[in-house]
Design an enzyme around this catalytic site. Structure first.
Site, PDB file in Angstrom:
ATOM      1  N   GLY A  64       0.845  -1.202   0.000  1.00  0.00           N
ATOM      2  CA  GLY A  64       0.000   0.000   0.000  1.00  0.00           C
ATOM      3  C   GLY A  64       0.876   1.247   0.000  1.00  0.00           C
ATOM      4  O   GLY A  64       2.040   1.196   0.397  1.00  0.00           O
ATOM      5  N   ARG A 116      -1.136   8.399   3.932  1.00  0.00           N
ATOM      6  CA  ARG A 116      -1.508   9.223   5.080  1.00  0.00           C
ATOM      7  C   ARG A 116      -0.381   9.419   6.085  1.00  0.00           C
ATOM      8  O   ARG A 116      -0.483  10.274   6.965  1.00  0.00           O
ATOM      9  CB  ARG A 116      -2.747   8.627   5.762  1.00  0.00           C
ATOM     10  CG  ARG A 116      -4.024   8.902   4.962  1.00  0.00           C
ATOM     11  CD  ARG A 116      -5.152   8.016   5.404  1.00  0.00           C
ATOM     12  NE  ARG A 116      -5.476   8.218   6.807  1.00  0.00           N
ATOM     13  CZ  ARG A 116      -6.134   7.345   7.551  1.00  0.00           C
ATOM     14  NH1 ARG A 116      -6.540   6.194   7.033  1.00  0.00           N
ATOM     15  NH2 ARG A 116      -6.381   7.587   8.821  1.00  0.00           N
ATOM     16  N   ASN A 158     -13.820  -7.598   8.655  1.00  0.00           N
ATOM     17  CA  ASN A 158     -12.647  -8.344   8.204  1.00  0.00           C
ATOM     18  C   ASN A 158     -11.378  -7.595   8.606  1.00  0.00           C
ATOM     19  O   ASN A 158     -11.193  -6.434   8.249  1.00  0.00           O
ATOM     20  CB  ASN A 158     -12.713  -8.483   6.676  1.00  0.00           C
ATOM     21  CG  ASN A 158     -11.490  -9.178   6.100  1.00  0.00           C
ATOM     22  OD1 ASN A 158     -10.815  -9.947   6.788  1.00  0.00           O
ATOM     23  ND2 ASN A 158     -11.207  -8.921   4.824  1.00  0.00           N
ATOM     24  N   ASN A 173      37.412  14.482  26.120  1.00  0.00           N
ATOM     25  CA  ASN A 173      37.768  13.277  25.361  1.00  0.00           C
ATOM     26  C   ASN A 173      37.915  13.535  23.863  1.00  0.00           C
ATOM     27  O   ASN A 173      38.254  12.624  23.126  1.00  0.00           O
ATOM     28  CB  ASN A 173      36.697  12.194  25.583  1.00  0.00           C
ATOM     29  CG  ASN A 173      35.327  12.628  25.109  1.00  0.00           C
ATOM     30  OD1 ASN A 173      35.018  13.816  25.101  1.00  0.00           O
ATOM     31  ND2 ASN A 173      34.522  11.679  24.696  1.00  0.00           N
ATOM     32  N   TYR A 174      37.688  14.779  23.434  1.00  0.00           N
ATOM     33  CA  TYR A 174      37.568  15.032  21.994  1.00  0.00           C
ATOM     34  C   TYR A 174      38.306  16.310  21.652  1.00  0.00           C
ATOM     35  O   TYR A 174      38.122  17.339  22.323  1.00  0.00           O
ATOM     36  CB  TYR A 174      36.073  15.168  21.672  1.00  0.00           C
ATOM     37  CG  TYR A 174      35.722  15.323  20.216  1.00  0.00           C
ATOM     38  CD1 TYR A 174      36.254  14.471  19.248  1.00  0.00           C
ATOM     39  CD2 TYR A 174      34.821  16.311  19.811  1.00  0.00           C
ATOM     40  CE1 TYR A 174      35.892  14.616  17.916  1.00  0.00           C
ATOM     41  CE2 TYR A 174      34.459  16.452  18.486  1.00  0.00           C
ATOM     42  CZ  TYR A 174      34.994  15.600  17.537  1.00  0.00           C
ATOM     43  OH  TYR A 174      34.627  15.736  16.221  1.00  0.00           O
TER      44      TYR A 174
HETATM   45  C1  UD1 Z   1      -8.694  -4.689   3.274  1.00  0.00           C
HETATM   46  C2  UD1 Z   1      -9.800  -5.727   3.067  1.00  0.00           C
HETATM   47  C3  UD1 Z   1     -10.977  -5.359   3.973  1.00  0.00           C
HETATM   48  C4  UD1 Z   1     -10.533  -5.252   5.419  1.00  0.00           C
HETATM   49  C5  UD1 Z   1      -9.368  -4.271   5.548  1.00  0.00           C
HETATM   50  C6  UD1 Z   1      -8.811  -4.308   6.928  1.00  0.00           C
HETATM   51  C7  UD1 Z   1      -9.612  -6.461   0.792  1.00  0.00           C
HETATM   52  C8  UD1 Z   1     -10.130  -6.316  -0.577  1.00  0.00           C
HETATM   53  N1  UD1 Z   1     -10.187  -5.699   1.704  1.00  0.00           N
HETATM   54  O1  UD1 Z   1      -9.201  -3.422   2.879  1.00  0.00           O
HETATM   55  O2  UD1 Z   1     -11.989  -6.348   3.869  1.00  0.00           O
HETATM   56  O3  UD1 Z   1     -11.616  -4.844   6.243  1.00  0.00           O
HETATM   57  O4  UD1 Z   1      -8.309  -4.633   4.642  1.00  0.00           O
HETATM   58  O5  UD1 Z   1      -7.846  -3.299   7.059  1.00  0.00           O
HETATM   59  O6  UD1 Z   1      -8.740  -7.271   1.038  1.00  0.00           O
HETATM   60  N2  UD1 Z   1      -2.024  -4.051  -0.027  1.00  0.00           N
HETATM   61  C9  UD1 Z   1      -1.071  -4.480  -0.920  1.00  0.00           C
HETATM   62  N3  UD1 Z   1      -1.320  -4.372  -2.241  1.00  0.00           N
HETATM   63  C10 UD1 Z   1      -2.482  -3.887  -2.722  1.00  0.00           C
HETATM   64  C11 UD1 Z   1      -3.458  -3.439  -1.806  1.00  0.00           C
HETATM   65  C12 UD1 Z   1      -3.204  -3.556  -0.460  1.00  0.00           C
HETATM   66  O7  UD1 Z   1       0.002  -4.931  -0.516  1.00  0.00           O
HETATM   67  O8  UD1 Z   1      -2.632  -3.853  -3.958  1.00  0.00           O
HETATM   68  C13 UD1 Z   1      -1.747  -4.174   1.408  1.00  0.00           C
HETATM   69  C14 UD1 Z   1      -1.612  -2.855   2.128  1.00  0.00           C
HETATM   70  O9  UD1 Z   1      -0.263  -2.443   2.189  1.00  0.00           O
HETATM   71  C15 UD1 Z   1      -2.150  -3.186   3.512  1.00  0.00           C
HETATM   72  C16 UD1 Z   1      -3.163  -4.271   3.257  1.00  0.00           C
HETATM   73  O10 UD1 Z   1      -2.830  -4.828   2.007  1.00  0.00           O
HETATM   74  O11 UD1 Z   1      -1.145  -3.717   4.356  1.00  0.00           O
HETATM   75  C17 UD1 Z   1      -4.593  -3.759   3.247  1.00  0.00           C
HETATM   76  O12 UD1 Z   1      -4.737  -2.750   2.313  1.00  0.00           O
HETATM   77  P1  UD1 Z   1      -5.725  -1.523   2.542  1.00  0.00           P
HETATM   78  O13 UD1 Z   1      -5.789  -0.736   1.305  1.00  0.00           O
HETATM   79  O14 UD1 Z   1      -5.363  -0.849   3.805  1.00  0.00           O
HETATM   80  O15 UD1 Z   1      -7.099  -2.243   2.860  1.00  0.00           O
HETATM   81  P2  UD1 Z   1      -8.342  -2.448   1.939  1.00  0.00           P
HETATM   82  O16 UD1 Z   1      -7.985  -3.182   0.690  1.00  0.00           O
HETATM   83  O17 UD1 Z   1      -9.083  -1.194   1.858  1.00  0.00           O
END
Ligand code: UD1
Ligand code: CA
Length: 452
Positions: free
Chosen positions: A13, A17, A173, A372-373
């Site tokens: 991600g 933020r 989730n 010391n320096y």
């Molecule tokens: C995801 C879940 C959602 C859950 C929420 C909890 C999915 C589709 N949704 O939401 O059900 O309630 O997490 O926080 O799975 N990441 C990647 N690659 C990507 C997208 C995300 O590595 O392409 C990683 C992010 O770095 C992060 C995690 O996956 O660590 C979750 O991504 P984020 O965008 O925060 O969550 P959602 O996909 O909105």
């Protein structure tokens, strides 16, 4: 548990933020990157493979991941959580055990939860996936889960795609999931992106299996445990929560904290029982304290070891390489860096001791400075056992003060002092009898002559 476990940690991600040049998962909590907290738990679980999925910032993350024996893979572009997990497939090669999918920004999922995921996956009813869920007070935009009382999942739906009724569900989730490798790769290959976000959703895997009559199960945890870190404010909240847990642990281990909420630990602080810690003490990394020491208020301590019976502070600063011996004392406004104080040695007030070795029982007077320096290099100072350094002395290193020697107050010591000698290195004091009285009389006369 005999089945092999691998962990895939999602961290691709953008972390927008955080507004940071540092990768989100490298931001520290208790002085240690959040990812390291998570990988340490994964290592403790005994994961035999670790793959961390990143987008940008690979270079920042890779050394840490490799130090845990894991590998980094890149997901570019980021097309969703299912797509992210797929990026780890090649790296996991023929791995045939259970796969835990974790989030790099959710580092405090406990070992107990990981074990529960494992156990549930291996249970007799053999679920395809085990999904970690919680019921947060504010369910925000989390994906929602429709589950039966026995934990069987009927539906998983992303907030964006959910109906009003589904949005009203409070089971959320967390994103963390356990799936057997064989099921994982087969199901992921079938996940599409026909949804509100046009992303490949990991939870869809549960729905694809369900359509074929294969069930998945949910396990519930405390919402605090799986709260992700997306901003500096959330980072600070997790730091506070970590510190609260650590303080409780310290007290449970027999350490007295007079004002627990004001003591800040590092991830690796070690403290023996019957040590007393007063208010407003901050520990940086690398501190070891033996049993029965006292750390008084407003001290800042990092990279230091403190032996039994030693007293540090109030207002002491111990920097890396400080070794405070048994029953030694370091008092107010004393800074110690890369210096050893032997048993019972004392530096009670206003001193700097750097690159120094202070023998047992030596007394360092108020205001003593080891110089010391020279602006280029650092030099050592050795102070022998039982030596007495008079107040406001400057010890210009490299220099050795012999055992039992006495340095007169205010000395600037530039040469070695033999054992048991007195060193005086300051202007001599002379007395001119009656001079002050004569001076006052002369000046008073001069002033009245001028009519003032
Ligand atoms: C995801 C879940 C959602 C859950 C929420 C909890 C999915 C589709 N949704 O939401 O059900 O309630 O997490 O926080 O799975 N990441 C990647 N690659 C990507 C997208 C995300 O590595 O392409 C990683 C992010 O770095 C992060 C995690 O996956 O660590 C979750 O991504 P984020 O965008 O925060 O969550 P959602 O996909 O909105
Ligand atoms: Ca998130």
């Amino acid at each position: 548990m005999t089945r092999a476990v691998a962990a895939i940690v999602l961290a691709a991600g953008k972390g927008t933020r955080m507004k940071s040049d540092l990768h989100k998962v490298m931001h520290p909590i208790a002085g240690r990157p959040m990812l390291a907290h998570l990988l340490a738990s994964v290592a403790e679980l005994g994961a035999e493979k670790i793959v961390v999925v990143v987008g940008s910032g690979r270079d920042q993350v890779e050394p840490l991941v490799e130090s845990f024996g894991g590998a980094v893979v890149v997901q570019d572009p980021q097309l969703g959580t299912a797509h992210a997990v797929r990026q780890a497939e090649a790296e996991l090669g023929g791995f045939a055990g259970d796969v835990l999918i974790l989030y790099g920004d959710t580092p405090f999922v406990t070992l107990e939860t990981m074990r529960r995921m494992e156990e549930r996956l291996g249970a007799a009813d053999s679920p395809v996936a085990v999904v970690v869920a919680s019921r947060p007070a504010d369910p925000r935009q989390y994906g929602r889960i429709l589950a039966r009382p026995d934990g069987t999942i009927d539906k998983m739906v992303e907030f964006k795609d959910a109906s009003e009724k589904e949005r009203a569900l409070d089971l959320c989730n967390s994103g963390l999931m356990a799936v057997r490798a064989a099921d994982l790769w087969a199901l992921l290959a079938r996940v599409g992106n026909d949804n509100a976000a046009h992303e490949y959703y990991l939870p869809d895997l549960v729905m694809i299996a369900a359509a074929e009559g294969r069930r998945s199960a949910v396990i519930e945890v405390d919402p605090d445990e799986v709260e992700g870190i997306n901003s500096r404010s959330e980072l600070a909240r997790q730091e506070a929560a970590w510190q609260r847990r650590r303080r409780e642990q310290a007290m449970a281990d027999g350490v007295s904290l007079v004002a627990p909420e004001t003591v800040w630990f590092s991830h690796d602080t070690e403290i023996g029982r019957d040590t007393l810690i007063e208010a407003n003490v901050v520990f940086g990394p690398g501190v070891r304290i033996a049993q029965g020491a006292t750390i008084r208020a407003f001290s800042h301590i990092e990279g230091a070891s403190i032996a039994t019976g030693a007293q540090v502070g109030p207002y002491a600063r111990l920097r890396p390489g400080a070794e405070i011996g048994e029953d030694a004392r370091v008092g107010n406004f004393v800074e110690v860096k890369k210096a050893r104080l032997g048993k019972g040695a004392k530096a009670n007030h206003l001193s700097y001791l750097g690159d120094s070795d202070v023998g047992a029982g030596a007394n360092i007077g108020a205001g003593t400075i080891t110089c010391n320096y020279d602006g280029f290099l650092k030099y050592p100072t050795a102070i022998g056992e039982g030596a007495f350094i008079g107040s406001n002395s400057a010890l210009v290193a490299p220099v050795t003060i012999g055992e039992g020697a006495i340095v007169g107050a205010g000395s600037v010591v530039t040469r070695d002092v033999p054992a048991d000698a007195l060193a005086l290195a300051r202007g001599y004091q002379e007395h001119r009898a009656g001079w002050a009285a004569r001076f006052r009389a002369a000046m008073a006369a001069k002033k009245s002559k001028l009519g003032k």
